[in-house]
Design a protein around this motif. Structure first.
Motif, PDB file in Angstrom:
ATOM      1  N   ALA A 211       0.953  -1.310   0.005  1.00 31.84           N
ATOM      2  CA  ALA A 211      -0.053   0.104   0.120  1.00 31.84           C
ATOM      3  C   ALA A 211       0.999   1.393   0.030  1.00 31.84           C
ATOM      4  CB  ALA A 211      -0.904  -0.118   1.296  1.00 31.84           C
ATOM      5  N   ALA A 212       1.927   1.480   0.723  1.00 34.50           N
ATOM      6  CA  ALA A 212       2.739   2.628   0.999  1.00 34.50           C
ATOM      7  C   ALA A 212       3.447   2.671  -0.410  1.00 34.50           C
ATOM      8  CB  ALA A 212       3.974   2.246   2.010  1.00 34.50           C
ATOM      9  N   ALA A 213       4.084   1.688  -1.123  1.00 32.77           N
ATOM     10  CA  ALA A 213       4.627   1.939  -2.439  1.00 32.77           C
ATOM     11  C   ALA A 213       3.700   2.336  -3.458  1.00 32.77           C
ATOM     12  CB  ALA A 213       5.269   0.536  -2.824  1.00 32.77           C
ATOM     13  N   LEU A 214       2.646   1.729  -3.270  1.00 27.33           N
ATOM     14  CA  LEU A 214       1.468   2.225  -4.511  1.00 27.33           C
ATOM     15  C   LEU A 214       0.924   3.672  -4.410  1.00 27.33           C
ATOM     16  CD1 LEU A 214      -0.213   1.522  -7.008  1.00 27.33           C
ATOM     17  CD2 LEU A 214      -1.858   0.488  -5.221  1.00 27.33           C
ATOM     18  N   TYR A 215       0.898   4.209  -2.876  1.00 27.99           N
ATOM     19  CA  TYR A 215       0.478   5.461  -2.480  1.00 27.99           C
ATOM     20  C   TYR A 215       1.617   6.528  -2.906  1.00 27.99           C
ATOM     21  CZ  TYR A 215      -0.856   9.160   0.571  1.00 27.99           C
ATOM     22  OH  TYR A 215      -1.317  10.600   0.730  1.00 27.99           O
ATOM     23  N   LEU A 216       2.799   6.058  -2.683  1.00 26.63           N
ATOM     24  CA  LEU A 216       4.022   6.881  -3.282  1.00 26.63           C
ATOM     25  C   LEU A 216       4.090   7.007  -4.983  1.00 26.63           C
ATOM     26  CD1 LEU A 216       6.484   5.977  -0.580  1.00 26.63           C
ATOM     27  CD2 LEU A 216       5.424   8.066  -1.074  1.00 26.63           C
TER      28      LEU A 216
END
Length: 151
Positions: free
Chosen positions: A127-132
């Motif tokens: 989720a963090a990677a996709l958010y960034l």
């Protein structure tokens, strides 16, 4: 002190509930276990959704922080697959007895709008990677996740 503080906090939340729009309800399973229903914040991918959070108080509350877990599955950088969450306020080194459950619930709503991507705060790397990498794809995926898991 624990039971008096918990009863006072419940009364404050229930009194402010309609005014703030913070919660739909607090279910008291027993005096040391609550189930909170918070609304996703306006303008976020979680808007109009209700998230369910278990709140477990220790016998040492408010000296010790409560344990909170989402029972509503969320695709979010600060929420693990099993509902654990990471907020600085819950870390025992950061915890203050002045923090209330109402304050914590407001912090959770803010977290839903604005994930904390600092090192040590991320519990869902995907989720963090996709958010960034692609915020629009993150919103789409989080929205699909909410649709799949909503009541």
């Amino acid at each position: 002190m624990t039971m008096k503080r918990i009863a006072s906090e419940l009364a404050n939340i229930q009194r402010d509930d309609v005014e703030t729009g913070l919660t739909r309800s607090i279910d008291v399973q027993d005096s040391l276990h609550w189930v909170a229903h918070i609304r996703g914040p306006e303008g976020s991918v979680y808007a109009q959704e209700t998230c369910i959070i278990n709140i477990a108080f220790s016998e040492n509350y408010p000296r010790d922080s409560p344990r909170l877990t989402f029972t509503t599955p969320l695709f979010h950088p600060n929420v693990s697959a099993v509902g654990n969450l990471r907020l600085a306020e819950f870390d025992q080194s950061q915890w203050s007895p002045a923090i209330t459950i109402r304050t914590i619930l407001i912090s959770l709503q803010a977290m839903l709008s604005d994930p904390n991507l600092l090192e040590g705060c991320i519990l869902n790397e995907e989720a963090a990677a996709l958010y960034l990498r692609n915020p629009e794809d993150f919103k789409k995926r989080a929205g699909q996740w909410m649709e799949l898991h909503s009541d």
